[in-house]
Design a protein around this motif. Structure first.
Motif, mmCIF file in Angstrom:
data_model
loop_
_atom_site.group_PDB
_atom_site.id
_atom_site.type_symbol
_atom_site.label_atom_id
_atom_site.label_comp_id
_atom_site.label_asym_id
_atom_site.label_seq_id
_atom_site.Cartn_x
_atom_site.Cartn_y
_atom_site.Cartn_z
ATOM 1 N N GLY A 140 0.801 -1.220 0.000
ATOM 2 C CA GLY A 140 0.000 0.000 0.000
ATOM 3 C C GLY A 140 0.831 1.266 0.000
ATOM 4 N N PHE A 141 1.978 1.269 0.699
ATOM 5 C CA PHE A 141 2.726 2.503 0.894
ATOM 6 C C PHE A 141 4.224 2.268 0.713
ATOM 7 C CE2 PHE A 141 -1.205 2.830 3.290
ATOM 8 C CZ PHE A 141 -1.682 4.082 2.923
ATOM 9 N N ASP A 142 4.923 3.312 0.265
ATOM 10 C CA ASP A 142 6.378 3.279 0.140
ATOM 11 C C ASP A 142 7.020 3.226 1.525
ATOM 12 O OD1 ASP A 142 6.314 3.497 -2.638
ATOM 13 O OD2 ASP A 142 6.240 5.691 -2.573
ATOM 14 N N PRO A 143 8.347 2.935 1.600
ATOM 15 C CA PRO A 143 9.030 3.025 2.892
ATOM 16 C C PRO A 143 8.795 4.394 3.522
ATOM 17 C CG PRO A 143 10.462 1.982 1.279
ATOM 18 C CD PRO A 143 9.264 2.466 0.528
ATOM 19 N N HIS A 144 8.442 4.388 4.797
ATOM 20 C CA HIS A 144 8.093 5.625 5.492
ATOM 21 C C HIS A 144 8.219 5.398 6.993
ATOM 22 C CE1 HIS A 144 4.413 3.237 5.697
ATOM 23 N NE2 HIS A 144 4.049 3.973 6.730
ATOM 24 N N TYR A 145 8.077 6.439 7.760
ATOM 25 C CA TYR A 145 7.942 6.269 9.199
ATOM 26 C C TYR A 145 6.631 6.876 9.660
ATOM 27 C CZ TYR A 145 9.630 11.164 9.923
ATOM 28 O OH TYR A 145 9.786 12.526 9.913
ATOM 29 N N ASP A 146 6.198 6.461 10.827
ATOM 30 C CA ASP A 146 4.998 7.021 11.450
ATOM 31 C C ASP A 146 5.402 7.973 12.566
ATOM 32 O OD1 ASP A 146 3.141 5.536 9.886
ATOM 33 O OD2 ASP A 146 3.521 3.778 11.132
ATOM 34 N N VAL A 147 4.526 8.920 12.866
ATOM 35 C CA VAL A 147 4.793 9.866 13.957
ATOM 36 C C VAL A 147 4.158 9.389 15.256
ATOM 37 C CG1 VAL A 147 5.118 11.832 12.431
ATOM 38 C CG2 VAL A 147 2.816 11.300 13.289
ATOM 39 N N HIS A 148 3.774 8.120 15.272
ATOM 40 C CA HIS A 148 3.277 7.494 16.495
ATOM 41 C C HIS A 148 3.846 6.071 16.555
ATOM 42 C CE1 HIS A 148 0.286 7.039 13.225
ATOM 43 N NE2 HIS A 148 0.352 5.768 13.564
ATOM 44 N N ASP A 149 3.926 5.501 17.744
ATOM 45 C CA ASP A 149 4.336 4.109 17.881
ATOM 46 C C ASP A 149 3.233 3.212 17.337
ATOM 47 O OD1 ASP A 149 6.089 5.592 19.491
ATOM 48 O OD2 ASP A 149 6.405 3.929 20.863
ATOM 49 N N ARG A 162 9.862 -5.034 6.136
ATOM 50 C CA ARG A 162 11.261 -4.616 6.181
ATOM 51 C C ARG A 162 11.339 -3.357 7.037
ATOM 52 N NH1 ARG A 162 10.261 -6.075 0.833
ATOM 53 N NH2 ARG A 162 11.559 -7.774 -0.006
ATOM 54 N N VAL A 163 12.203 -3.396 8.043
ATOM 55 C CA VAL A 163 12.316 -2.300 9.008
ATOM 56 C C VAL A 163 13.754 -1.785 9.010
ATOM 57 C CG1 VAL A 163 12.075 -1.636 11.428
ATOM 58 C CG2 VAL A 163 10.502 -3.322 10.428
ATOM 59 N N HIS A 164 13.899 -0.470 8.910
ATOM 60 C CA HIS A 164 15.214 0.173 8.934
ATOM 61 C C HIS A 164 15.275 1.189 10.076
ATOM 62 C CE1 HIS A 164 14.975 -1.337 4.775
ATOM 63 N NE2 HIS A 164 16.299 -1.342 4.793
ATOM 64 N N GLU A 165 16.494 1.483 10.501
ATOM 65 C CA GLU A 165 16.695 2.444 11.577
ATOM 66 C C GLU A 165 16.233 3.843 11.152
ATOM 67 O OE1 GLU A 165 20.608 2.419 13.143
ATOM 68 O OE2 GLU A 165 20.464 0.365 13.906
ATOM 69 N N PRO A 166 15.902 4.671 12.124
ATOM 70 C CA PRO A 166 15.381 6.016 11.804
ATOM 71 C C PRO A 166 16.427 6.907 11.143
ATOM 72 C CG PRO A 166 14.866 5.399 14.078
ATOM 73 C CD PRO A 166 15.859 4.392 13.572
ATOM 74 N N VAL A 167 15.934 7.864 10.364
ATOM 75 C CA VAL A 167 16.757 8.992 9.914
ATOM 76 C C VAL A 167 16.400 10.228 10.735
ATOM 77 C CG1 VAL A 167 17.024 8.100 7.580
ATOM 78 C CG2 VAL A 167 15.108 9.625 8.094
ATOM 79 N N HIS A 168 15.279 10.165 11.438
ATOM 80 C CA HIS A 168 14.827 11.267 12.303
ATOM 81 C C HIS A 168 14.212 10.626 13.539
ATOM 82 C CE1 HIS A 168 13.455 15.233 13.421
ATOM 83 N NE2 HIS A 168 12.191 14.830 13.464
ATOM 84 N N HIS A 169 14.905 10.654 14.648
ATOM 85 C CA HIS A 169 14.461 9.956 15.844
ATOM 86 C C HIS A 169 13.317 10.707 16.540
ATOM 87 C CE1 HIS A 169 17.646 6.846 16.131
ATOM 88 N NE2 HIS A 169 18.354 7.732 15.453
ATOM 89 N N ALA A 191 20.808 -2.721 4.466
ATOM 90 C CA ALA A 191 20.268 -3.977 4.985
ATOM 91 C C ALA A 191 19.292 -3.670 6.112
ATOM 92 C CB ALA A 191 21.395 -4.858 5.497
ATOM 93 N N PRO A 192 18.091 -4.263 6.112
ATOM 94 C CA PRO A 192 17.107 -3.948 7.151
ATOM 95 C C PRO A 192 17.498 -4.516 8.508
ATOM 96 C CG PRO A 192 16.285 -5.671 5.699
ATOM 97 C CD PRO A 192 17.574 -5.201 5.105
ATOM 98 N N ILE A 211 11.725 3.285 10.097
ATOM 99 C CA ILE A 211 11.280 3.208 8.703
ATOM 100 C C ILE A 211 10.807 1.795 8.400
ATOM 101 C CG2 ILE A 211 12.044 3.445 6.310
ATOM 102 C CD1 ILE A 211 14.201 5.415 7.483
ATOM 103 N N HIS A 212 9.703 1.695 7.676
ATOM 104 C CA HIS A 212 9.166 0.372 7.381
ATOM 105 C C HIS A 212 8.386 0.389 6.072
ATOM 106 C CE1 HIS A 212 6.152 2.541 9.803
ATOM 107 N NE2 HIS A 212 5.255 1.933 9.036
ATOM 108 N N SER A 213 8.290 -0.777 5.469
ATOM 109 C CA SER A 213 7.414 -1.015 4.328
ATOM 110 C C SER A 213 6.956 -2.459 4.420
ATOM 111 C CB SER A 213 8.133 -0.751 3.001
ATOM 112 O OG SER A 213 9.238 -1.627 2.856
#
Length: 402
Positions: A140-149, A162-169, A191-192, A211-213
């Motif tokens: 449904g969505f490109d790799p992105h992060y959410d502003v909530h847990d 696939r989960v990657h470390e944040p670029v903005h914590h 690498a995730p 970050i996740h997709s």
């Protein structure tokens, strides 16, 4: 409810994972699956038979939202709202690879209303839930992060995450992933940290900013995203600054002719303001702490709701109330007592205050403790007076009958 979602004890989860790092909890280590909350048949019922309207439904394909005109229409005679879900349109878009997003399920789907109420109590921060129904081999969505847990609860089918470390914590609500689109695209090439296929009953916890997709595998995938909006230090700081609006020194105008187009022009004045802030915070620390605490409580109450009440059943309970009928404080409703007036005690609630004779104070304390009570067991009152108090509290949606 938290124990349904994490394969760790509460204290370990709070210390090692909450807000810090993801946690994958396989179904084998959790008490049960999530089929009591949502199933494919339930999804069909919600779409086909519940008169759903936007924004409680949206659709997305390969990172782009589908125009809602493609899957909504007027409800017809007697229900002429123009944005009701059109099951025909949903079928067409879903068959073409679009993901269905059911938003705000905690507002209208009974099993999830109860689940979210329990999660809110366990976590102590506002909670909401969406469902994502993705066709086979689609995302449904490109790799992105959410502003909530989020807690990702896999309901049926499978989905590769696939989960990657944040670029903005620890992003705030006004710091969306689109502000860091290029950095996220680059990070997604690494690498995730987690690359896994969620099976039914699995749960994945992701702190905000990670970050996740996700991509459905061979079958239609249904998962619930339980979103948590954590209250933050920024909320406390904002509340303190708002409280300092009462200080004349901070309300005074900066110098005439300032024209702050160059930071160097304002450096002296900003330092002066910071000095005033530091002094005021030091002088009024306890007062500001109380005000910030009150503001944080208000924010929390604005973002959460107590357990729903049933108006018709409640009035029936009022009419049938007897001395031994058991009632209980409404789950999730916050209240306190103010006994400053010697003749009156006031029950203070988020949306109103209710006054009682001072003699009722011990009984109201007993009610506030949350254990079941009855008119015949309220301290300080006889059964007849207890019935008067409980009937009023039932009518005011403070108590629920058991």
């Amino acid at each position: 409810m938290l124990e349904r979602c994490v394969a760790r004890g509460r204290d370990e989860f709070a210390a090692d994972y909450w807000g810090h790092q993801p946690l994958l909890s396989p179904a084998a280590r959790l008490p049960r699956d999530f089929s009591d909350l949502l199933t494919p048949a339930m999804v069909d019922e919600i779409i086909a038979e519940r008169g759903l309207r936007t924004p409680f439904i949206r659709m997305a394909r390969e990172g782009t939202l589908v125009d809602r005109a493609c899957f909504t229409r007027t409800g017809g005679f007697g229900a002429l709202m123009p944005d009701q879900v059109d099951p025909d349109g949903v079928l067409t878009e879903f068959a073409a690879g679009a993901t269905i997003v059911l938003q705000g399920l905690h507002r209208f789907w009974p099993p999830i209303i109860d689940f979210v109420r329990g999660m809110t109590s366990d976590i102590g921060h506002p909670v909401q839930t969406n469902a994502y129904i993705t066709p086979p081999a689609n995302r449904g969505f490109d790799p992105h992060y959410d502003v909530h847990d989020v807690f990702v609860l896999q309901v049926s089918g499978t989905k590769r995450w696939r989960v990657h470390e944040p670029v903005h914590h620890h992003p705030l609500a006004d710091q969306p992933w689109t502000d860091h689109r290029e950095a996220i695209a680059e990070r997604a090439k690494d690498a995730p940290v987690i690359d896994t296929v969620l099976e039914p009953g699995d749960c994945l916890y992701l702190p905000r900013g990670w970050i996740h997709s996700a991509e459905a595998q061979g079958d239609t995938s249904i998962h619930l995203t339980v979103g948590v909006a954590p209250l933050t230090g920024h909320d406390v700081a904002t509340a303190m600054i708002e409280a300092l609006a009462s200080e004349e020194e901070l309300r005074a105008s900066l110098p005439f002719g300032l024209a702050p187009v160059d930071a160097a022009c304002t450096a002296e004045h900003t330092r002066e303001v910071l000095d005033v802030l530091a002094r005021l915070i030091a002088e009024k620390q306890e007062h500001l702490s109380d005000l910030a605490g009150d503001a944080l409580a208000t924010q929390y109450l604005d973002l959460t709701r107590p357990a729903p009440v049933r108006p018709l059943a409640t009035l029936d309970a009022v009419a049938a109330l007897g001395a031994e009928t058991r009632v209980q404080w409404r789950d999730g409703l916050h209240g306190s007592l103010d006994g400053a007036d010697p003749d009156t005690v006031v029950l203070k609630l988020p949306t109103k205050s209710i006054s009682f004779p001072a003699v009722c104070e011990p009984a109201l304390h007993a009610v506030l403790e949350g254990a079941p009570v009855s008119a015949g067991t309220l301290p300080g009152l006889d059964a007849d007076d207890g019935l008067v108090v409980l009937r009023r509290l039932l009518r005011e949606a403070v108590l629920v009958a058991l």
